[in-house]
Scaffold this motif. Structure first.
Motif, mmCIF file in Angstrom:
data_model
loop_
_atom_site.group_PDB
_atom_site.id
_atom_site.type_symbol
_atom_site.label_atom_id
_atom_site.label_comp_id
_atom_site.label_asym_id
_atom_site.label_seq_id
_atom_site.Cartn_x
_atom_site.Cartn_y
_atom_site.Cartn_z
ATOM 1 N N PRO A 62 0.833 -1.213 0.000
ATOM 2 C CA PRO A 62 0.000 0.000 0.000
ATOM 3 C C PRO A 62 0.862 1.255 0.000
ATOM 4 O O PRO A 62 1.899 1.314 0.664
ATOM 5 C CB PRO A 62 -0.792 -0.130 1.303
ATOM 6 N N ALA A 63 0.424 2.254 -0.750
ATOM 7 C CA ALA A 63 1.143 3.525 -0.758
ATOM 8 C C ALA A 63 1.116 4.168 0.617
ATOM 9 O O ALA A 63 2.047 4.878 1.007
ATOM 10 C CB ALA A 63 0.541 4.458 -1.801
ATOM 11 N N SER A 64 0.047 3.912 1.360
ATOM 12 C CA SER A 64 -0.064 4.454 2.716
ATOM 13 C C SER A 64 -0.841 3.491 3.592
ATOM 14 O O SER A 64 -1.950 3.066 3.234
ATOM 15 C CB SER A 64 -0.769 5.813 2.700
ATOM 16 N N MET A 65 -0.257 3.165 4.744
ATOM 17 C CA MET A 65 -0.965 2.334 5.712
ATOM 18 C C MET A 65 -1.996 3.137 6.489
ATOM 19 O O MET A 65 -2.682 2.601 7.370
ATOM 20 C CB MET A 65 0.023 1.677 6.675
ATOM 21 N N LYS A 66 -2.147 4.425 6.171
ATOM 22 C CA LYS A 66 -3.178 5.243 6.794
ATOM 23 C C LYS A 66 -4.508 5.137 6.058
ATOM 24 O O LYS A 66 -5.548 5.542 6.581
ATOM 25 C CB LYS A 66 -2.731 6.709 6.826
ATOM 26 N N ALA A 67 -4.475 4.596 4.844
ATOM 27 C CA ALA A 67 -5.692 4.480 4.049
ATOM 28 C C ALA A 67 -6.656 3.491 4.693
ATOM 29 O O ALA A 67 -6.245 2.415 5.144
ATOM 30 C CB ALA A 67 -5.344 4.047 2.632
ATOM 31 N N PRO A 68 -7.954 3.825 4.736
ATOM 32 C CA PRO A 68 -8.928 2.927 5.381
ATOM 33 C C PRO A 68 -8.937 1.519 4.807
ATOM 34 O O PRO A 68 -9.050 0.541 5.562
ATOM 35 C CB PRO A 68 -10.263 3.637 5.141
ATOM 36 N N ASP A 69 -8.793 1.390 3.478
ATOM 37 C CA ASP A 69 -8.814 0.044 2.899
ATOM 38 C C ASP A 69 -7.588 -0.756 3.292
ATOM 39 O O ASP A 69 -7.665 -1.980 3.490
ATOM 40 C CB ASP A 69 -8.953 0.112 1.378
ATOM 41 N N ALA A 70 -6.419 -0.088 3.434
ATOM 42 C CA ALA A 70 -5.207 -0.783 3.870
ATOM 43 C C ALA A 70 -5.347 -1.260 5.313
ATOM 44 O O ALA A 70 -4.932 -2.378 5.662
ATOM 45 C CB ALA A 70 -3.998 0.130 3.728
ATOM 46 N N ILE A 71 -5.935 -0.432 6.157
ATOM 47 C CA ILE A 71 -6.144 -0.805 7.559
ATOM 48 C C ILE A 71 -7.105 -1.984 7.656
ATOM 49 O O ILE A 71 -6.879 -2.936 8.416
ATOM 50 C CB ILE A 71 -6.664 0.403 8.366
ATOM 51 N N GLU A 72 -8.180 -1.942 6.875
ATOM 52 C CA GLU A 72 -9.170 -3.016 6.919
ATOM 53 C C GLU A 72 -8.588 -4.339 6.432
ATOM 54 O O GLU A 72 -8.851 -5.403 7.002
ATOM 55 C CB GLU A 72 -10.390 -2.633 6.085
ATOM 56 N N THR A 73 -7.763 -4.277 5.377
ATOM 57 C CA THR A 73 -7.104 -5.496 4.892
ATOM 58 C C THR A 73 -6.195 -6.078 5.960
ATOM 59 O O THR A 73 -6.172 -7.301 6.185
ATOM 60 C CB THR A 73 -6.291 -5.192 3.621
ATOM 61 N N PHE A 74 -5.458 -5.220 6.646
ATOM 62 C CA PHE A 74 -4.555 -5.675 7.706
ATOM 63 C C PHE A 74 -5.352 -6.326 8.831
ATOM 64 O O PHE A 74 -4.975 -7.392 9.333
ATOM 65 C CB PHE A 74 -3.738 -4.480 8.212
ATOM 66 N N ARG A 75 -6.441 -5.715 9.223
ATOM 67 C CA ARG A 75 -7.272 -6.287 10.285
ATOM 68 C C ARG A 75 -7.806 -7.663 9.898
ATOM 69 O O ARG A 75 -7.911 -8.565 10.723
ATOM 70 C CB ARG A 75 -8.441 -5.350 10.582
ATOM 71 N N SER A 76 -8.153 -7.812 8.628
ATOM 72 C CA SER A 76 -8.782 -9.060 8.177
ATOM 73 C C SER A 76 -7.831 -10.251 8.210
ATOM 74 O O SER A 76 -8.267 -11.399 8.088
ATOM 75 C CB SER A 76 -9.321 -8.879 6.757
ATOM 76 N N LEU A 77 -6.525 -10.009 8.390
ATOM 77 C CA LEU A 77 -5.546 -11.100 8.433
ATOM 78 C C LEU A 77 -5.635 -11.906 9.730
ATOM 79 O O LEU A 77 -5.060 -12.990 9.824
ATOM 80 C CB LEU A 77 -4.125 -10.549 8.259
ATOM 81 N N ASP A 78 -6.303 -11.350 10.746
ATOM 82 C CA ASP A 78 -6.524 -12.070 12.011
ATOM 83 C C ASP A 78 -5.195 -12.539 12.602
ATOM 84 O O ASP A 78 -4.977 -13.730 12.848
ATOM 85 C CB ASP A 78 -7.471 -13.246 11.786
#
Length: 307
Positions: A62-78
């Motif tokens: 991701p260009a930025s880990m501040k982006a909402p979609d990047a954060i949501e993807t990270f969370r989904s990794l459990d």
């Protein structure tokens, strides 16, 4: 443990390799996006990105880990935990709190000395005699979290940023299995950092220029701390005008003269106090070479003044 790894440069690759070899389930790697490189400016993946792909890991850039979609993807990794080594992005609290046990960072200094982007280079440039690798629990502040495990290392008189970084990368990688085992058992709390912090700001091109008026010990440390990148440099007059030359390695020698004066045919240069001998150089547009090789095609006789 179910892990994500976040890193970008060569320094981070041994840590990822160690985590995979120690049997943890690394479910994803995060790295900075591919950057243009070389004469063709071809988009090139980072060292961590390339290594992770060879190991069959999914890679997120991701260009930025501040982006909402990047954060949501990270969370989904459990995740149970995230292991971070020179990733190159600030992680928001939402990211730090997503893994069950938290996010942990391997840093190349003895914190709180040299928090920030360039701890290895700054330690050598400052003339430090020792440094170390530490794993900390990440917090919102810049490299401010409690320390979980440390390994102290000497900085050798002939160390460059490259040689010291390589040693530290492998020593640091070896800390991960011990730290993760302790975290999993709940047997590590971390020690708060104490002392006055110093900051390893990013190296700028302007400060890479060599100041021959400084004492030789400082000039030598400056050269080694910036080798091989971005490379400490000076200008020398050639037939077509000033030419930039990088000094990639030097050694302290006995000598005296006006600052910047070439003292012999071995590229010994006088400093404000003492002298340094350049033992590896790189003329603009050329490959790195010994001073003897460079001087055959680009003479700098004794008495020449380097800017």
């Amino acid at each position: 443990m179910r892990l994500a790894f976040m890193g970008t440069p060569d320094f981070a690759v041994p840590s990822l390799a160690e985590l995979i070899a120690s049997g943890h389930e690394v479910v994803a790697a995060y790295s900075q996006p591919p950057r243009p490189k070389g004469r063709g400016q071809k988009l090139t993946p980072s060292p961590v990105h390339a290594f992770a792909e060879t190991m069959g890991l999914p890679v997120f850039t991701p260009a930025s880990m501040k982006a909402p979609d990047a954060i949501e993807t990270f969370r989904s990794l459990d995740l149970d935990a995230a292991c971070v080594v020179a990733y190159g992005q600030i992680l928001r609290p939402e990211v730090l709190e997503a893994p069950r046990l938290g996010c942990f960072n391997l840093h190349g200094s003895l914190l709180p000395r040299w928090r920030g982007a360039a701890p290895i280079q700054r330690a050598i440039m400052a003339g430090d005699r020792r440094t170390g690798v530490q794993i900390m629990r990440m917090s919102e502040g810049l490299d401010e979290g409690p320390i979980l495990l440390s390994e102290v290392m000497d900085i050798r008189p002939d160390d460059t940023a490259a040689t010291l970084s390589e040693r530290m990368a492998h020593v640091g990688a070896g800390l991960w299995p011990r730290v993760l085992a302790a975290i999993e058992r709940g047997g590590v709390e971390g020690v708060p950092q104490t002392g006055e912090p110093t900051y390893a700001r990013k190296i700028t091109p302007a400060e890479a220029r060599i100041d021959w008026s400084r004492p030789a010990v400082e000039v030598d440390a400056h050269i080694r701390g910036l080798s091989p990148f971005p490379g400490a440099w000076f200008e020398a007059s050639g037939p077509q005008g000033p030419v930039r030359v990088k000094a990639l390695m030097s050694q302290l020698v006995v000598g005296a003269g006006s600052p910047g004066e070439v003292l012999d045919d071995r590229l010994t240069v006088a400093c404000g106090e003492g002298a340094v001998r350049l033992v590896r150089v790189q003329r603009e547009g050329k490959a790195a070479q010994s001073p003897e090789e460079m001087l055959r095609g680009f003479p700098l006789p004794a008495g020449t003044r380097l800017s």
